[in-house]
Design a protein around this motif. Structure first.
Motif, PDB file in Angstrom:
ATOM      1  N   PHE A 179       0.825  -1.201   0.000  1.00  0.00           N
ATOM      2  CA  PHE A 179       0.000   0.000   0.000  1.00  0.00           C
ATOM      3  C   PHE A 179       0.863   1.257   0.000  1.00  0.00           C
ATOM      4  CE2 PHE A 179      -2.393  -3.303   2.089  1.00  0.00           C
ATOM      5  CZ  PHE A 179      -3.713  -3.101   1.723  1.00  0.00           C
ATOM      6  N   LYS A 180       0.308   2.331  -0.530  1.00  0.00           N
ATOM      7  CA  LYS A 180       0.818   3.664  -0.234  1.00  0.00           C
ATOM      8  C   LYS A 180       0.234   3.943   1.142  1.00  0.00           C
ATOM      9  CE  LYS A 180       0.772   8.477  -1.759  1.00  0.00           C
ATOM     10  NZ  LYS A 180       0.346   9.094  -0.524  1.00  0.00           N
ATOM     11  N   PRO A 181       1.078   4.179   2.148  1.00  0.00           N
ATOM     12  CA  PRO A 181       0.555   4.294   3.514  1.00  0.00           C
ATOM     13  C   PRO A 181      -0.433   5.435   3.687  1.00  0.00           C
ATOM     14  CG  PRO A 181       2.963   4.248   3.500  1.00  0.00           C
ATOM     15  CD  PRO A 181       2.513   4.363   2.080  1.00  0.00           C
ATOM     16  N   ALA A 182      -1.264   5.309   4.716  1.00  0.00           N
ATOM     17  CA  ALA A 182      -2.121   6.413   5.123  1.00  0.00           C
ATOM     18  C   ALA A 182      -1.206   7.552   5.563  1.00  0.00           C
ATOM     19  CB  ALA A 182      -3.014   5.982   6.280  1.00  0.00           C
ATOM     20  N   GLU A 183      -1.695   8.776   5.438  1.00  0.00           N
ATOM     21  CA  GLU A 183      -0.894   9.925   5.860  1.00  0.00           C
ATOM     22  C   GLU A 183      -1.705  10.809   6.776  1.00  0.00           C
ATOM     23  OE1 GLU A 183       0.385  11.829   2.258  1.00  0.00           O
ATOM     24  OE2 GLU A 183       1.953  10.343   1.913  1.00  0.00           O
ATOM     25  N   GLN A 184      -1.017  11.350   7.771  1.00  0.00           N
ATOM     26  CA  GLN A 184      -1.654  12.316   8.666  1.00  0.00           C
ATOM     27  C   GLN A 184      -1.304  13.707   8.168  1.00  0.00           C
ATOM     28  OE1 GLN A 184      -0.279  12.394  12.733  1.00  0.00           O
ATOM     29  NE2 GLN A 184      -2.313  13.020  13.418  1.00  0.00           N
ATOM     30  N   GLU A 185      -2.337  14.513   7.973  1.00  0.00           N
ATOM     31  CA  GLU A 185      -2.170  15.888   7.500  1.00  0.00           C
ATOM     32  C   GLU A 185      -1.402  15.947   6.176  1.00  0.00           C
ATOM     33  OE1 GLU A 185      -3.924  18.165   8.980  1.00  0.00           O
ATOM     34  OE2 GLU A 185      -4.436  16.867  10.669  1.00  0.00           O
ATOM     35  N   GLY A 186      -1.512  14.904   5.372  1.00  0.00           N
ATOM     36  CA  GLY A 186      -0.950  14.917   4.028  1.00  0.00           C
ATOM     37  C   GLY A 186       0.543  14.713   3.902  1.00  0.00           C
ATOM     38  N   HIS A 187       1.240  14.405   5.000  1.00  0.00           N
ATOM     39  CA  HIS A 187       2.683  14.234   4.834  1.00  0.00           C
ATOM     40  C   HIS A 187       3.315  13.160   5.709  1.00  0.00           C
ATOM     41  CE1 HIS A 187       2.232  17.242   8.029  1.00  0.00           C
ATOM     42  NE2 HIS A 187       3.357  16.773   8.509  1.00  0.00           N
ATOM     43  N   GLU A 188       2.818  12.874   6.883  1.00  0.00           N
ATOM     44  CA  GLU A 188       3.446  11.884   7.756  1.00  0.00           C
ATOM     45  C   GLU A 188       2.765  10.524   7.623  1.00  0.00           C
ATOM     46  OE1 GLU A 188       4.043  10.949  12.492  1.00  0.00           O
ATOM     47  OE2 GLU A 188       3.253  12.893  11.905  1.00  0.00           O
ATOM     48  N   PRO A 189       3.488   9.482   7.153  1.00  0.00           N
ATOM     49  CA  PRO A 189       2.867   8.144   7.068  1.00  0.00           C
ATOM     50  C   PRO A 189       2.521   7.637   8.468  1.00  0.00           C
ATOM     51  CG  PRO A 189       4.958   8.206   5.880  1.00  0.00           C
ATOM     52  CD  PRO A 189       4.858   9.474   6.659  1.00  0.00           C
ATOM     53  N   VAL A 190       1.312   7.062   8.587  1.00  0.00           N
ATOM     54  CA  VAL A 190       0.852   6.547   9.876  1.00  0.00           C
ATOM     55  C   VAL A 190       0.173   5.193   9.689  1.00  0.00           C
ATOM     56  CG1 VAL A 190       0.582   8.824  10.951  1.00  0.00           C
ATOM     57  CG2 VAL A 190      -1.344   7.809   9.708  1.00  0.00           C
ATOM     58  N   PRO A 191       0.220   4.327  10.717  1.00  0.00           N
ATOM     59  CA  PRO A 191      -0.485   3.045  10.640  1.00  0.00           C
ATOM     60  C   PRO A 191      -1.975   3.223  10.908  1.00  0.00           C
ATOM     61  CG  PRO A 191       0.654   3.235  12.729  1.00  0.00           C
ATOM     62  CD  PRO A 191       1.008   4.463  11.940  1.00  0.00           C
ATOM     63  N   VAL A 192      -2.797   2.526  10.127  1.00  0.00           N
ATOM     64  CA  VAL A 192      -4.252   2.592  10.307  1.00  0.00           C
ATOM     65  C   VAL A 192      -4.844   1.186  10.283  1.00  0.00           C
ATOM     66  CG1 VAL A 192      -4.566   4.903   9.330  1.00  0.00           C
ATOM     67  CG2 VAL A 192      -4.677   2.923   7.835  1.00  0.00           C
ATOM     68  N   GLU A 193      -5.970   1.057  10.934  1.00  0.00           N
ATOM     69  CA  GLU A 193      -6.716  -0.193  10.926  1.00  0.00           C
ATOM     70  C   GLU A 193      -7.847  -0.033   9.921  1.00  0.00           C
ATOM     71  OE1 GLU A 193      -7.881  -3.328  14.342  1.00  0.00           O
ATOM     72  OE2 GLU A 193      -8.199  -1.226  14.804  1.00  0.00           O
ATOM     73  N   ILE A 194      -7.941  -0.982   8.997  1.00  0.00           N
ATOM     74  CA  ILE A 194      -8.961  -0.932   7.953  1.00  0.00           C
ATOM     75  C   ILE A 194      -9.592  -2.311   7.783  1.00  0.00           C
ATOM     76  CG2 ILE A 194      -7.837   0.948   6.674  1.00  0.00           C
ATOM     77  CD1 ILE A 194      -6.911  -1.238   4.651  1.00  0.00           C
ATOM     78  N   ALA A 195     -10.592  -2.362   6.931  1.00  0.00           N
ATOM     79  CA  ALA A 195     -11.173  -3.628   6.498  1.00  0.00           C
ATOM     80  C   ALA A 195     -11.056  -3.701   4.984  1.00  0.00           C
ATOM     81  CB  ALA A 195     -12.633  -3.733   6.923  1.00  0.00           C
ATOM     82  N   VAL A 196     -10.916  -4.905   4.491  1.00  0.00           N
ATOM     83  CA  VAL A 196     -10.846  -5.161   3.057  1.00  0.00           C
ATOM     84  C   VAL A 196     -11.907  -6.196   2.726  1.00  0.00           C
ATOM     85  CG1 VAL A 196      -9.422  -6.095   1.195  1.00  0.00           C
ATOM     86  CG2 VAL A 196      -8.367  -4.704   2.956  1.00  0.00           C
ATOM     87  N   GLU A 197     -12.710  -5.913   1.715  1.00  0.00           N
ATOM     88  CA  GLU A 197     -13.669  -6.893   1.218  1.00  0.00           C
ATOM     89  C   GLU A 197     -13.060  -7.579   0.002  1.00  0.00           C
ATOM     90  OE1 GLU A 197     -17.336  -4.809   0.457  1.00  0.00           O
ATOM     91  OE2 GLU A 197     -17.967  -5.074   2.538  1.00  0.00           O
ATOM     92  N   VAL A 198     -12.963  -8.897   0.073  1.00  0.00           N
ATOM     93  CA  VAL A 198     -12.439  -9.685  -1.037  1.00  0.00           C
ATOM     94  C   VAL A 198     -13.622 -10.428  -1.648  1.00  0.00           C
ATOM     95  CG1 VAL A 198     -10.811 -11.469  -1.730  1.00  0.00           C
ATOM     96  CG2 VAL A 198     -10.226  -9.910   0.150  1.00  0.00           C
ATOM     97  N   ASP A 199     -13.922 -10.078  -2.884  1.00  0.00           N
ATOM     98  CA  ASP A 199     -15.110 -10.582  -3.565  1.00  0.00           C
ATOM     99  C   ASP A 199     -14.751 -11.798  -4.416  1.00  0.00           C
ATOM    100  OD1 ASP A 199     -17.516 -10.925  -4.846  1.00  0.00           O
ATOM    101  OD2 ASP A 199     -17.630  -8.899  -5.638  1.00  0.00           O
ATOM    102  N   PHE A 200     -15.311 -12.929  -4.064  1.00  0.00           N
ATOM    103  CA  PHE A 200     -15.138 -14.155  -4.841  1.00  0.00           C
ATOM    104  C   PHE A 200     -16.415 -14.387  -5.644  1.00  0.00           C
ATOM    105  CE2 PHE A 200     -12.134 -14.890  -1.389  1.00  0.00           C
ATOM    106  CZ  PHE A 200     -11.053 -15.454  -2.053  1.00  0.00           C
ATOM    107  N   ARG A 201     -16.457 -13.873  -6.843  1.00  0.00           N
ATOM    108  CA  ARG A 201     -17.614 -14.065  -7.724  1.00  0.00           C
ATOM    109  C   ARG A 201     -17.081 -14.514  -9.070  1.00  0.00           C
ATOM    110  NH1 ARG A 201     -21.662 -13.045  -4.467  1.00  0.00           N
ATOM    111  NH2 ARG A 201     -21.726 -11.067  -3.390  1.00  0.00           N
ATOM    112  N   ARG A 202     -17.732 -15.503  -9.634  1.00  0.00           N
ATOM    113  CA  ARG A 202     -17.348 -15.959 -10.977  1.00  0.00           C
ATOM    114  C   ARG A 202     -17.822 -14.924 -11.975  1.00  0.00           C
ATOM    115  NH1 ARG A 202     -16.383 -22.004 -11.185  1.00  0.00           N
ATOM    116  NH2 ARG A 202     -15.369 -21.203 -13.011  1.00  0.00           N
ATOM    117  N   ARG A 203     -16.959 -14.538 -12.842  1.00  0.00           N
ATOM    118  CA  ARG A 203     -17.295 -13.502 -13.811  1.00  0.00           C
ATOM    119  C   ARG A 203     -17.482 -14.111 -15.176  1.00  0.00           C
ATOM    120  NH1 ARG A 203     -15.870 -10.612  -9.742  1.00  0.00           N
ATOM    121  NH2 ARG A 203     -13.834 -10.073  -9.085  1.00  0.00           N
TER     122      ARG A 203
END
Length: 130
Positions: A106-130
């Motif tokens: 990832f390009k890290p999250a940034e605080q105030e547009g300049h300092e990289p910071v760790p964040v907690e997120i969720a990711v949805e992984v979609d398993f659908r046949r296309r």
């Protein structure tokens, strides 16, 4: 298609928390840092490398489809940490989603547009046949 989102209702830690070792098994590093929440001056991390997970044979044979939701921390270097299942799908797809998201960068999250910071997120992984 995988989607990132802030984890609604998830208790995000703002006090120091030790995160012992990254998910990659070869590392023995110990990190200690504050976790930030996306919003209020903190940008969301953006995937720079995010391969799609593969359907396993068991899921393919029974046409199993759906979405796995994973929780994770994106550290200040853009690496996924503490990848875990929030909403399972089963049929081997949960483990495949975890394995794949651990390889993401990832390009890290940034605080105030300049300092990289760790964040907690969720990711949805979609398993659908296309």
């Amino acid at each position: 298609i995988s989607e990132l989102m802030a984890v609604a209702g998830m208790k995000t830690r703002t006090s120091p928390q030790a995160i012992v070792g990254p998910d990659q098994p070869s590392s023995t590093d110990t990190y200690q840092f504050h976790l930030y929440r996306v919003g209020k001056g903190v940008s969301a991390p953006k995937p720079t490398y995010s391969p799609e997970p593969q359907f396993g044979e068991a899921a393919r044979s029974v046409n199993w489809q759906g979405v796995v939701t994973l929780g994770l921390i994106v550290d200040s270097r853009g690496l996924p940490r503490n990848v875990h299942i929030l909403s399972p799908l089963g049929c081997g797809l949960d483990d495949e989603a975890v394995r794949t998201v651990r390889t993401w960068r990832f390009k890290p999250a940034e605080q105030e547009g300049h300092e990289p910071v760790p964040v907690e997120i969720a990711v949805e992984v979609d398993f659908r046949r296309r």
